[in-house]
Motif scaffolding. Structure first.
Motif, PDB file in Angstrom:
ATOM      1  N   GLU A  56       0.869  -1.171   0.000  1.00 20.92           N
ATOM      2  CA  GLU A  56       0.000   0.000   0.000  1.00 20.92           C
ATOM      3  C   GLU A  56       0.902   1.215   0.000  1.00 20.92           C
ATOM      4  OE1 GLU A  56      -3.170   0.110   2.924  1.00 20.92           O
ATOM      5  OE2 GLU A  56      -2.896  -2.043   3.215  1.00 20.92           O
ATOM      6  N   ALA A  57       0.669   2.122  -0.933  1.00 20.84           N
ATOM      7  CA  ALA A  57       1.554   3.279  -1.065  1.00 20.84           C
ATOM      8  C   ALA A  57       0.757   4.531  -1.347  1.00 20.84           C
ATOM      9  CB  ALA A  57       2.553   3.048  -2.190  1.00 20.84           C
ATOM     10  N   ASP A  58       1.158   5.620  -0.694  1.00 25.36           N
ATOM     11  CA  ASP A  58       0.673   6.949  -1.055  1.00 25.36           C
ATOM     12  C   ASP A  58       1.723   7.499  -2.012  1.00 25.36           C
ATOM     13  OD1 ASP A  58      -1.106   6.355   0.964  1.00 25.36           O
ATOM     14  OD2 ASP A  58      -0.542   8.026   2.253  1.00 25.36           O
ATOM     15  N   ILE A  59       1.294   7.823  -3.225  1.00 20.12           N
ATOM     16  CA  ILE A  59       2.235   8.253  -4.258  1.00 20.12           C
ATOM     17  C   ILE A  59       1.817   9.610  -4.793  1.00 20.12           C
ATOM     18  CG2 ILE A  59       3.194   7.718  -6.540  1.00 20.12           C
ATOM     19  CD1 ILE A  59       2.713   4.742  -5.906  1.00 20.12           C
ATOM     20  N   ASP A  60       2.790  10.524  -4.886  1.00 23.61           N
ATOM     21  CA  ASP A  60       2.564  11.814  -5.530  1.00 23.61           C
ATOM     22  C   ASP A  60       2.625  11.554  -7.031  1.00 23.61           C
ATOM     23  OD1 ASP A  60       2.754  14.296  -6.757  1.00 23.61           O
ATOM     24  OD2 ASP A  60       4.119  15.121  -5.263  1.00 23.61           O
ATOM     25  N   PRO A  61       1.482  11.616  -7.720  1.00 18.01           N
ATOM     26  CA  PRO A  61       1.478  11.276  -9.141  1.00 18.01           C
ATOM     27  C   PRO A  61       2.253  12.258 -10.016  1.00 18.01           C
ATOM     28  CG  PRO A  61      -0.691  12.015  -8.440  1.00 18.01           C
ATOM     29  CD  PRO A  61       0.161  11.949  -7.220  1.00 18.01           C
ATOM     30  N   ARG A  62       2.455  13.477  -9.548  1.00 18.58           N
ATOM     31  CA  ARG A  62       3.194  14.458 -10.358  1.00 18.58           C
ATOM     32  C   ARG A  62       4.689  14.201 -10.334  1.00 18.58           C
ATOM     33  NH1 ARG A  62      -0.470  19.328  -8.359  1.00 18.58           N
ATOM     34  NH2 ARG A  62      -2.283  18.783  -9.620  1.00 18.58           N
ATOM     35  N   THR A  63       5.222  13.902  -9.158  1.00 19.85           N
ATOM     36  CA  THR A  63       6.669  13.687  -9.039  1.00 19.85           C
ATOM     37  C   THR A  63       7.039  12.208  -9.041  1.00 19.85           C
ATOM     38  OG1 THR A  63       6.624  13.631  -6.619  1.00 19.85           O
ATOM     39  CG2 THR A  63       6.932  15.799  -7.684  1.00 19.85           C
ATOM     40  N   ARG A  64       6.027  11.329  -8.971  1.00 21.56           N
ATOM     41  CA  ARG A  64       6.224   9.879  -8.929  1.00 21.56           C
ATOM     42  C   ARG A  64       7.062   9.488  -7.715  1.00 21.56           C
ATOM     43  NH1 ARG A  64       5.465   7.025 -13.779  1.00 21.56           N
ATOM     44  NH2 ARG A  64       7.327   5.779 -13.336  1.00 21.56           N
ATOM     45  N   THR A  65       6.804  10.151  -6.577  1.00 19.95           N
ATOM     46  CA  THR A  65       7.510   9.894  -5.338  1.00 19.95           C
ATOM     47  C   THR A  65       6.601   9.111  -4.394  1.00 19.95           C
ATOM     48  OG1 THR A  65       8.730  11.962  -5.572  1.00 19.95           O
ATOM     49  CG2 THR A  65       8.661  10.993  -3.374  1.00 19.95           C
ATOM     50  N   VAL A  66       7.155   8.066  -3.776  1.00 17.79           N
ATOM     51  CA  VAL A  66       6.424   7.315  -2.767  1.00 17.79           C
ATOM     52  C   VAL A  66       6.508   8.109  -1.470  1.00 17.79           C
ATOM     53  CG1 VAL A  66       6.268   5.160  -1.487  1.00 17.79           C
ATOM     54  CG2 VAL A  66       6.964   5.133  -3.899  1.00 17.79           C
ATOM     55  N   GLU A  67       5.353   8.583  -0.987  1.00 15.16           N
ATOM     56  CA  GLU A  67       5.314   9.426   0.206  1.00 15.16           C
ATOM     57  C   GLU A  67       5.048   8.638   1.484  1.00 15.16           C
ATOM     58  OE1 GLU A  67       6.196  12.484   0.211  1.00 15.16           O
ATOM     59  OE2 GLU A  67       6.207  12.898  -1.931  1.00 15.16           O
ATOM     60  N   ALA A  68       4.383   7.484   1.374  1.00 15.60           N
ATOM     61  CA  ALA A  68       4.111   6.615   2.525  1.00 15.60           C
ATOM     62  C   ALA A  68       3.983   5.193   1.985  1.00 15.60           C
ATOM     63  CB  ALA A  68       2.839   7.042   3.232  1.00 15.60           C
ATOM     64  N   LEU A  69       4.345   4.211   2.817  1.00 17.65           N
ATOM     65  CA  LEU A  69       4.376   2.848   2.308  1.00 17.65           C
ATOM     66  C   LEU A  69       4.183   1.829   3.425  1.00 17.65           C
ATOM     67  CD1 LEU A  69       5.236   1.133  -0.317  1.00 17.65           C
ATOM     68  CD2 LEU A  69       7.402   0.925   0.873  1.00 17.65           C
ATOM     69  N   LEU A  70       3.390   0.802   3.137  1.00 15.95           N
ATOM     70  CA  LEU A  70       3.282  -0.385   3.977  1.00 15.95           C
ATOM     71  C   LEU A  70       3.561  -1.590   3.094  1.00 15.95           C
ATOM     72  CD1 LEU A  70       0.041   0.294   6.053  1.00 15.95           C
ATOM     73  CD2 LEU A  70       2.403   0.441   6.853  1.00 15.95           C
ATOM     74  N   VAL A  71       4.368  -2.511   3.600  1.00 14.46           N
ATOM     75  CA  VAL A  71       4.673  -3.751   2.892  1.00 14.46           C
ATOM     76  C   VAL A  71       4.151  -4.889   3.759  1.00 14.46           C
ATOM     77  CG1 VAL A  71       6.496  -5.211   1.955  1.00 14.46           C
ATOM     78  CG2 VAL A  71       6.712  -2.728   1.835  1.00 14.46           C
ATOM     79  N   ASP A  72       3.191  -5.626   3.241  1.00 14.32           N
ATOM     80  CA  ASP A  72       2.554  -6.696   4.010  1.00 14.32           C
ATOM     81  C   ASP A  72       2.065  -6.185   5.362  1.00 14.32           C
ATOM     82  OD1 ASP A  72       3.105  -8.441   1.879  1.00 14.32           O
ATOM     83  OD2 ASP A  72       5.055  -8.972   2.726  1.00 14.32           O
ATOM     84  N   GLY A  73       1.527  -4.962   5.371  1.00 17.15           N
ATOM     85  CA  GLY A  73       0.949  -4.370   6.576  1.00 17.15           C
ATOM     86  C   GLY A  73       1.941  -3.760   7.540  1.00 17.15           C
ATOM     87  N   LYS A  74       3.228  -3.744   7.177  1.00 15.84           N
ATOM     88  CA  LYS A  74       4.264  -3.220   8.066  1.00 15.84           C
ATOM     89  C   LYS A  74       5.039  -2.101   7.385  1.00 15.84           C
ATOM     90  CE  LYS A  74       4.778  -7.741  10.099  1.00 15.84           C
ATOM     91  NZ  LYS A  74       5.584  -8.925  10.161  1.00 15.84           N
TER      92      LYS A  74
END
Length: 86
Positions: A56-74
């Motif tokens: 699950e990722a919050d991504i800035d679509p303009r800059t293509r930057t991952v702003e927040a991330l969870l991998v397998d809930g962690k």
């Protein structure tokens, strides 16, 4: 999310110590990748939320930057960086 935002991205998890070393591409250096699709929600970071394949990722679509991330809930393990693939 606006209707012009991308509906899917590939998120790559890359070890910081090998990123860009020896001419390897980010894609070649990734230890995990996942195609994430727009959920229609906005994450806590204020950016559109994308999810898929355990990521699950919050991504800035303009800059293509991952702003927040969870991998397998962690949270992401120390030493890895999340990148958006080309």
């Amino acid at each position: 999310m606006t209707t012009t935002d991308p509906q899917r991205f590939t998120v790559l998890l890359v070890p910081e110590h090998v990123e860009g070393k020896g001419g390897a591409t980010v894609e070649d250096s990734a230890v995990r990748s996942a195609v994430v699709e727009a959920t229609g929600e906005t994450g806590a970071s204020g950016y559109p939320r994308y999810a898929g394949n355990g990521i699950e990722a919050d991504i800035d679509p303009r800059t293509r930057t991952v702003e927040a991330l969870l991998v397998d809930g962690k949270e992401l393990v120390y030493g890895l960086t999340a990148k958006v693939g080309s």
